[in-house]
Design a protein around this motif. Sequence first.
Motif, PDB file in Angstrom:
ATOM      1  N   GLU A  87       0.959  -1.314  -0.069  1.00  0.00           N
ATOM      2  CA  GLU A  87      -0.001   0.031  -0.042  1.00  0.00           C
ATOM      3  C   GLU A  87       1.131   1.555  -0.275  1.00  0.00           C
ATOM      4  N   ASN A  88       2.121   0.723   0.741  1.00  0.00           N
ATOM      5  CA  ASN A  88       2.891   2.494   0.486  1.00  0.00           C
ATOM      6  C   ASN A  88       3.262   3.062  -0.566  1.00  0.00           C
ATOM      7  N   LEU A  89       4.104   1.293  -1.144  1.00  0.00           N
ATOM      8  CA  LEU A  89       4.295   1.797  -2.543  1.00  0.00           C
ATOM      9  C   LEU A  89       3.455   2.427  -2.910  1.00  0.00           C
ATOM     10  N   VAL A  90       2.401   1.631  -3.395  1.00  0.00           N
ATOM     11  CA  VAL A  90       1.324   2.339  -4.366  1.00  0.00           C
ATOM     12  C   VAL A  90       0.642   3.728  -4.763  1.00  0.00           C
ATOM     13  N   ALA A  91       0.578   4.007  -3.160  1.00  0.00           N
ATOM     14  CA  ALA A  91       0.351   5.613  -2.684  1.00  0.00           C
ATOM     15  C   ALA A  91       1.315   6.264  -3.342  1.00  0.00           C
ATOM     16  N   VAL A  92       2.670   6.333  -2.927  1.00  0.00           N
ATOM     17  CA  VAL A  92       4.357   6.794  -3.717  1.00  0.00           C
ATOM     18  C   VAL A  92       3.668   6.646  -5.766  1.00  0.00           C
ATOM     19  N   ALA A  93       4.083   5.261  -6.296  1.00  0.00           N
ATOM     20  CA  ALA A  93       4.114   5.043  -7.533  1.00  0.00           C
ATOM     21  C   ALA A  93       2.664   5.605  -8.019  1.00  0.00           C
ATOM     22  N   LEU A  94       1.513   5.675  -7.625  1.00  0.00           N
ATOM     23  CA  LEU A  94       0.521   6.528  -8.166  1.00  0.00           C
ATOM     24  C   LEU A  94       0.794   8.328  -8.737  1.00  0.00           C
ATOM     25  N   ALA A  95       1.513   8.436  -7.049  1.00  0.00           N
ATOM     26  CA  ALA A  95       1.793   9.849  -6.246  1.00  0.00           C
ATOM     27  C   ALA A  95       2.980  10.492  -7.958  1.00  0.00           C
ATOM     28  N   LEU A  96       4.034   9.658  -8.127  1.00  0.00           N
ATOM     29  CA  LEU A  96       4.790   9.677  -9.075  1.00  0.00           C
ATOM     30  C   LEU A  96       4.474  10.129 -10.452  1.00  0.00           C
ATOM     31  N   LEU A  97       2.815   8.688 -11.111  1.00  0.00           N
ATOM     32  CA  LEU A  97       2.455   8.409 -11.928  1.00  0.00           C
ATOM     33  C   LEU A  97       1.944   9.902 -12.782  1.00  0.00           C
ATOM     34  N   THR A  98       0.837  10.215 -11.256  1.00  0.00           N
ATOM     35  CA  THR A  98      -0.349  11.048 -11.586  1.00  0.00           C
ATOM     36  C   THR A  98       0.610  12.923 -11.326  1.00  0.00           C
ATOM     37  N   SER A  99       1.643  12.573 -11.007  1.00  0.00           N
ATOM     38  CA  SER A  99       2.425  14.399 -10.953  1.00  0.00           C
ATOM     39  C   SER A  99       1.884  15.401 -12.228  1.00  0.00           C
ATOM     40  N   MET A 100       2.145  14.907 -13.348  1.00  0.00           N
ATOM     41  CA  MET A 100       2.043  15.526 -14.188  1.00  0.00           C
ATOM     42  C   MET A 100       1.125  14.807 -15.556  1.00  0.00           C
ATOM     43  N   GLU A 101      -0.058  15.597 -16.358  1.00  0.00           N
ATOM     44  CA  GLU A 101      -0.519  15.268 -17.426  1.00  0.00           C
ATOM     45  C   GLU A 101       1.090  14.780 -17.835  1.00  0.00           C
ATOM     46  N   PRO A 102      -0.394  13.338 -18.743  1.00  0.00           N
ATOM     47  CA  PRO A 102       0.992  12.923 -19.445  1.00  0.00           C
ATOM     48  C   PRO A 102       1.328  13.931 -20.930  1.00  0.00           C
ATOM     49  N   THR A 103       0.580  14.600 -21.135  1.00  0.00           N
ATOM     50  CA  THR A 103       0.672  16.211 -22.098  1.00  0.00           C
ATOM     51  C   THR A 103       2.183  16.644 -21.652  1.00  0.00           C
ATOM     52  N   VAL A 104       1.955  17.739 -20.504  1.00  0.00           N
ATOM     53  CA  VAL A 104       2.697  17.779 -20.148  1.00  0.00           C
ATOM     54  C   VAL A 104       4.579  17.378 -20.368  1.00  0.00           C
ATOM     55  N   VAL A 105       4.821  16.170 -19.600  1.00  0.00           N
ATOM     56  CA  VAL A 105       5.441  15.345 -20.207  1.00  0.00           C
ATOM     57  C   VAL A 105       5.586  15.125 -21.922  1.00  0.00           C
ATOM     58  N   GLY A 106       5.222  15.142 -22.123  1.00  0.00           N
ATOM     59  CA  GLY A 106       4.656  15.627 -24.122  1.00  0.00           C
ATOM     60  C   GLY A 106       5.622  16.463 -24.408  1.00  0.00           C
ATOM     61  N   LEU A 107       5.124  17.852 -23.931  1.00  0.00           N
ATOM     62  CA  LEU A 107       5.434  19.369 -24.678  1.00  0.00           C
ATOM     63  C   LEU A 107       7.165  19.604 -24.137  1.00  0.00           C
ATOM     64  N   ALA A 108       7.107  18.682 -22.923  1.00  0.00           N
ATOM     65  CA  ALA A 108       8.967  18.714 -22.648  1.00  0.00           C
ATOM     66  C   ALA A 108       9.734  17.981 -23.108  1.00  0.00           C
ATOM     67  N   MET A 109       9.171  16.622 -23.878  1.00  0.00           N
ATOM     68  CA  MET A 109      10.273  16.006 -24.568  1.00  0.00           C
ATOM     69  C   MET A 109      10.214  16.485 -25.816  1.00  0.00           C
ATOM     70  N   THR A 110       8.877  17.217 -26.812  1.00  0.00           N
ATOM     71  CA  THR A 110       8.996  17.763 -27.918  1.00  0.00           C
ATOM     72  C   THR A 110       9.768  19.038 -27.908  1.00  0.00           C
ATOM     73  N   ARG A 111       9.733  19.626 -27.230  1.00  0.00           N
ATOM     74  CA  ARG A 111      10.922  21.329 -27.355  1.00  0.00           C
ATOM     75  C   ARG A 111      11.869  20.973 -26.222  1.00  0.00           C
ATOM     76  N   PRO A 112      12.920  20.490 -27.411  1.00  0.00           N
ATOM     77  CA  PRO A 112      14.535  20.837 -27.419  1.00  0.00           C
ATOM     78  C   PRO A 112      15.088  21.229 -26.058  1.00  0.00           C
ATOM     79  N   GLY A 113      14.635  23.457 -25.668  1.00  0.00           N
ATOM     80  CA  GLY A 113      14.942  23.898 -24.932  1.00  0.00           C
ATOM     81  C   GLY A 113      14.565  23.521 -23.535  1.00  0.00           C
TER      82      GLY A 113
END
Length: 200
Positions: A87-113
Amino acid sequence: MSPRGVAIPDVRERLFAAAERVLAREGPGALTSRAITGEAGCAKGMLHTHFAGLDEFVAELVLDRLGHTASQAGDLPGRAGQATVAENLVAVALALLTSMEPTVVGLAMTRPGASLRVRRALADGAPGFTAVQDSITAYLDAEQRLGRLTDGTDTATVALALVGTVHHLLMTGWAGTEDPREQTTRLVFLLVGAGGKGPS
């Protein structure tokens, strides 16, 4: 709309949250400084008052969300002996997984700067995936000392497998795939010896 010259409390978070809403609603192509400030209800030049440009803004958004999750994970060793290990591991893993919208990550990856700024900040010690991994290892070590985790468990490898998987799921997005939260939960139960079955 806040009048010019009037301070806005927590303006960075207000802009970050506005950007996330724009991305979730309209996608990366709609993210402009004007769209962000309009969504946030503040003056058009507010973003450029606090950030050098959109690349810096996106990088700081990613680093902010990673930092919040790393801070949460830093509390994990203190939870040793409480709830269950899974339960403790799931809580921290899901917090990391949901820390950002996937679109935020994708945007950061596609903007080289933005991507370069994030990589440099993490290399310079900004809290991110490595900090989360270290906290999970410390937590598992504590649980091992309490006898709630098998003595032979390689805690560092378990932490690496969990954080590495969440990192992969964040980078590859959610659209058209199995819900990554379910995948993450199953992985946790597998790693801590629960036969790969999630909680009933």
